[in-house]
Design a protein around this motif. Sequence first.
Motif, PDB file in Angstrom:
ATOM      1  N   ALA A 153       9.490  18.316 -10.811  1.00  0.00           N
ATOM      2  CA  ALA A 153       8.076  18.360 -10.429  1.00  0.00           C
ATOM      3  C   ALA A 153       7.841  17.713  -9.072  1.00  0.00           C
ATOM      4  O   ALA A 153       7.060  18.219  -8.240  1.00  0.00           O
ATOM      5  CB  ALA A 153       7.238  17.640 -11.494  1.00  0.00           C
ATOM      6  N   LEU A 154       8.524  16.601  -8.804  1.00  0.00           N
ATOM      7  CA  LEU A 154       8.336  15.899  -7.540  1.00  0.00           C
ATOM      8  C   LEU A 154       8.917  16.696  -6.372  1.00  0.00           C
ATOM      9  O   LEU A 154       8.364  16.669  -5.263  1.00  0.00           O
ATOM     10  CB  LEU A 154       8.981  14.518  -7.606  1.00  0.00           C
ATOM     11  CG  LEU A 154       8.303  13.528  -8.556  1.00  0.00           C
ATOM     12  CD1 LEU A 154       9.146  12.278  -8.735  1.00  0.00           C
ATOM     13  CD2 LEU A 154       6.910  13.156  -8.034  1.00  0.00           C
TER      14      LEU A 154
ATOM     15  N   PRO B 252       0.807  -1.228   0.000  1.00  0.00           N
ATOM     16  CA  PRO B 252       0.000   0.000   0.000  1.00  0.00           C
ATOM     17  C   PRO B 252       0.837   1.274   0.000  1.00  0.00           C
ATOM     18  O   PRO B 252       0.495   2.248  -0.681  1.00  0.00           O
ATOM     19  CB  PRO B 252      -0.821  -0.128   1.280  1.00  0.00           C
ATOM     20  CG  PRO B 252      -0.940  -1.601   1.509  1.00  0.00           C
ATOM     21  CD  PRO B 252       0.354  -2.185   1.031  1.00  0.00           C
ATOM     22  N   ALA B 253       1.957   1.296   0.737  1.00  0.00           N
ATOM     23  CA  ALA B 253       2.788   2.499   0.790  1.00  0.00           C
ATOM     24  C   ALA B 253       3.370   2.843  -0.574  1.00  0.00           C
ATOM     25  O   ALA B 253       3.465   4.019  -0.951  1.00  0.00           O
ATOM     26  CB  ALA B 253       3.915   2.313   1.805  1.00  0.00           C
ATOM     27  N   VAL B 254       3.742   1.816  -1.331  1.00  0.00           N
ATOM     28  CA  VAL B 254       4.296   2.050  -2.661  1.00  0.00           C
ATOM     29  C   VAL B 254       3.196   2.478  -3.625  1.00  0.00           C
ATOM     30  O   VAL B 254       3.375   3.400  -4.419  1.00  0.00           O
ATOM     31  CB  VAL B 254       5.007   0.783  -3.180  1.00  0.00           C
ATOM     32  CG1 VAL B 254       5.554   1.005  -4.590  1.00  0.00           C
ATOM     33  CG2 VAL B 254       6.137   0.384  -2.241  1.00  0.00           C
TER      34      VAL B 254
ATOM     35  N   PHE C 173       3.148   6.010  -5.622  1.00  0.00           N
ATOM     36  CA  PHE C 173       3.130   6.005  -7.082  1.00  0.00           C
ATOM     37  C   PHE C 173       1.912   6.751  -7.623  1.00  0.00           C
ATOM     38  O   PHE C 173       2.029   7.549  -8.559  1.00  0.00           O
ATOM     39  CB  PHE C 173       3.152   4.573  -7.605  1.00  0.00           C
ATOM     40  CG  PHE C 173       3.317   4.485  -9.094  1.00  0.00           C
ATOM     41  CD1 PHE C 173       4.552   4.679  -9.681  1.00  0.00           C
ATOM     42  CD2 PHE C 173       2.229   4.221  -9.920  1.00  0.00           C
ATOM     43  CE1 PHE C 173       4.710   4.599 -11.067  1.00  0.00           C
ATOM     44  CE2 PHE C 173       2.370   4.145 -11.289  1.00  0.00           C
ATOM     45  CZ  PHE C 173       3.624   4.338 -11.870  1.00  0.00           C
ATOM     46  N   ASP C 174       0.748   6.513  -7.036  1.00  0.00           N
ATOM     47  CA  ASP C 174      -0.459   7.221  -7.486  1.00  0.00           C
ATOM     48  C   ASP C 174      -0.316   8.733  -7.285  1.00  0.00           C
ATOM     49  O   ASP C 174      -0.712   9.525  -8.152  1.00  0.00           O
ATOM     50  CB  ASP C 174      -1.684   6.711  -6.715  1.00  0.00           C
ATOM     51  CG  ASP C 174      -2.082   5.298  -7.113  1.00  0.00           C
ATOM     52  OD1 ASP C 174      -1.615   4.827  -8.168  1.00  0.00           O
ATOM     53  OD2 ASP C 174      -2.848   4.660  -6.363  1.00  0.00           O
ATOM     54  N   ARG C 175       0.252   9.115  -6.154  1.00  0.00           N
ATOM     55  CA  ARG C 175       0.475  10.538  -5.891  1.00  0.00           C
ATOM     56  C   ARG C 175       1.458  11.117  -6.910  1.00  0.00           C
ATOM     57  O   ARG C 175       1.289  12.249  -7.384  1.00  0.00           O
ATOM     58  CB  ARG C 175       1.015  10.694  -4.472  1.00  0.00           C
ATOM     59  CG  ARG C 175       1.222  12.146  -4.022  1.00  0.00           C
ATOM     60  CD  ARG C 175       1.667  12.179  -2.569  1.00  0.00           C
ATOM     61  NE  ARG C 175       2.920  11.453  -2.383  1.00  0.00           N
ATOM     62  CZ  ARG C 175       3.151  10.624  -1.361  1.00  0.00           C
ATOM     63  NH1 ARG C 175       2.219  10.405  -0.438  1.00  0.00           N
ATOM     64  NH2 ARG C 175       4.308  10.015  -1.256  1.00  0.00           N
ATOM     65  N   THR C 176       2.450  10.328  -7.280  1.00  0.00           N
ATOM     66  CA  THR C 176       3.434  10.765  -8.270  1.00  0.00           C
ATOM     67  C   THR C 176       2.790  10.999  -9.627  1.00  0.00           C
ATOM     68  O   THR C 176       3.067  12.005 -10.295  1.00  0.00           O
ATOM     69  CB  THR C 176       4.555   9.718  -8.385  1.00  0.00           C
ATOM     70  OG1 THR C 176       5.269   9.671  -7.146  1.00  0.00           O
ATOM     71  CG2 THR C 176       5.514  10.054  -9.506  1.00  0.00           C
ATOM     72  N   LEU C 177       1.928  10.081 -10.054  1.00  0.00           N
ATOM     73  CA  LEU C 177       1.253  10.265 -11.342  1.00  0.00           C
ATOM     74  C   LEU C 177       0.409  11.533 -11.345  1.00  0.00           C
ATOM     75  O   LEU C 177       0.383  12.270 -12.343  1.00  0.00           O
ATOM     76  CB  LEU C 177       0.372   9.051 -11.655  1.00  0.00           C
ATOM     77  CG  LEU C 177       1.087   7.723 -11.940  1.00  0.00           C
ATOM     78  CD1 LEU C 177       0.073   6.667 -12.371  1.00  0.00           C
ATOM     79  CD2 LEU C 177       2.181   7.885 -12.988  1.00  0.00           C
ATOM     80  N   LYS C 178      -0.265  11.818 -10.244  1.00  0.00           N
ATOM     81  CA  LYS C 178      -1.066  13.052 -10.147  1.00  0.00           C
ATOM     82  C   LYS C 178      -0.173  14.285 -10.258  1.00  0.00           C
ATOM     83  O   LYS C 178      -0.512  15.263 -10.939  1.00  0.00           O
ATOM     84  CB  LYS C 178      -1.839  13.067  -8.835  1.00  0.00           C
ATOM     85  CG  LYS C 178      -2.949  12.038  -8.750  1.00  0.00           C
ATOM     86  CD  LYS C 178      -3.636  12.068  -7.399  1.00  0.00           C
ATOM     87  CE  LYS C 178      -4.713  10.986  -7.303  1.00  0.00           C
ATOM     88  NZ  LYS C 178      -5.348  10.967  -5.945  1.00  0.00           N
TER      89      LYS C 178
ATOM     90  N   CYS D 298      10.348   9.081  -5.021  1.00  0.00           N
ATOM     91  CA  CYS D 298       9.020   9.674  -5.213  1.00  0.00           C
ATOM     92  C   CYS D 298       8.190   9.630  -3.939  1.00  0.00           C
ATOM     93  O   CYS D 298       6.978   9.817  -3.980  1.00  0.00           O
ATOM     94  CB  CYS D 298       8.290   9.004  -6.377  1.00  0.00           C
ATOM     95  SG  CYS D 298       7.807   7.280  -6.087  1.00  0.00           S
ATOM     96  N   HIS D 299       8.822   9.361  -2.794  1.00  0.00           N
ATOM     97  CA  HIS D 299       8.099   9.324  -1.527  1.00  0.00           C
ATOM     98  C   HIS D 299       8.057  10.721  -0.915  1.00  0.00           C
ATOM     99  O   HIS D 299       8.833  11.612  -1.298  1.00  0.00           O
ATOM    100  CB  HIS D 299       8.779   8.349  -0.559  1.00  0.00           C
ATOM    101  CG  HIS D 299      10.218   8.683  -0.296  1.00  0.00           C
ATOM    102  ND1 HIS D 299      11.213   8.469  -1.231  1.00  0.00           N
ATOM    103  CD2 HIS D 299      10.828   9.241   0.784  1.00  0.00           C
ATOM    104  CE1 HIS D 299      12.373   8.869  -0.733  1.00  0.00           C
ATOM    105  NE2 HIS D 299      12.174   9.347   0.477  1.00  0.00           N
TER     106      HIS D 299
END
Length: 441
Positions: free
Chosen positions: A437-438, A251-253, A257-262, A405-406
């Motif tokens: 961007a990150l 779940p943490a990954v 990752f989902d937050r990164t795509l956004k 990306c965390h």
Amino acid sequence: MNDLHAARLTLQAGGSDERTEMERAIEISQSPACAHVFTRTMFDEARQSAAEANPASRLAGLAFTSKDLFDIAGQPTPAGSVVLSHAPAAKADAIAVARLRAAGGVPTGRTNMSEFAFSGVGTNPHHGTPANVSDKATPRIPGGSSSGAAISVASGAAFIGLGSDTGGSIRIPAALNGIVGFKSTARLVPAEGALPLSTTLDTVCAMTRSVRDAITAHEILAARRVTAGTASLAAYKLAVVKNVFFDGIEPAVATAFDRTLKTLRAAGARIEEIDLPELADLQSINATGGFSAAESHAWHRLLLERSGAGYDPRVAQRILRGATMKAHEYIDLINARRAWIARVETVLAPFDAVLSPTVPLTAPSIASVAPGTERDDEFFRVNALLLRNPSIVNMLDGCAISLPCHAAGELPVGLMLWHAALHDDAVLAIALQAERALQNQ
């Protein structure tokens, strides 16, 4: 923590000098953060080299470390083992080491690794296992096989951690330690002077603290210039492969990752989800053991007969799998890989890069996978998960970069940008924009 570029600017502005920077690197190298990181140190030589360094050179007398499988003139090359600890000393530096030295880099030592580079976990029963710097409360795995190289960079002991990547051995520890690891197209960097795992899949490459440093390291190692350009993320068409890469994801990954795509979409990236059904073919293609088992057994078979009791049993087990591969099976493997690469390249052709989690889990504790037969099942489970995503790129003969990306306070998670062979410059250019961007999210 400053990256290489920032350190060079400080030196040029007179805010520090080569001796001071080297003493800082050595102090960190001798600290508890770097326990089990080095198999051999070169501090006295490093001090002298830093004092004589040309401040105008690309690496300006700053510290790099060298994975224990690279030749350094006058030293044996044990590759994380004990069975080669008394091997004859190398007569010359490996090409990669020589190129970093020629660019003004100063090696401070040989770094610990999974024995003979055959593990993505990073444990070593002979020299101890360096702990991930991300969690002071729970000692966590560093990732492998370039374990010590990763900790040397993440701790601040070195600006470049020279290593190798056969199935993820640069990108796995980069992801688990929150740093950058770039695996170039294998043919771009000579492997002479590096003890092989798989002559087909091995890539000589490095870990750094930033993407711009990754570009510098690659340019030195490959003796070429990268054309990264300055286009924004909106200029690129990116893909996310929905199948395989997310199987068994923590779940943490998934959250990171989902937050990164956004974040990337908000920065203008055009991202399309695709299926890559060709990934299902890999199991049958590698059913007889794959390149690493066959090619490592060819190298190790006589040494195993003489000194097999001195090997890490987990490593010996994987090497010995190659003993049963027949000549026609090896030829079939070569041909099947070539055809598979062609099919995958066709699917990926419309895209500039692919986005994936580097690995589907955060770093587990060292205690859960430490050497011991009672933990072998967990070790091999974790090892398979860590290797799965990055090894796809090696099989593709491709290039890939892992960058953090965390969010602050989270265990490190890596974002992998990748593509087929010789897309290195585009992958690096996109990584520069993604990193920016990150960092601004």
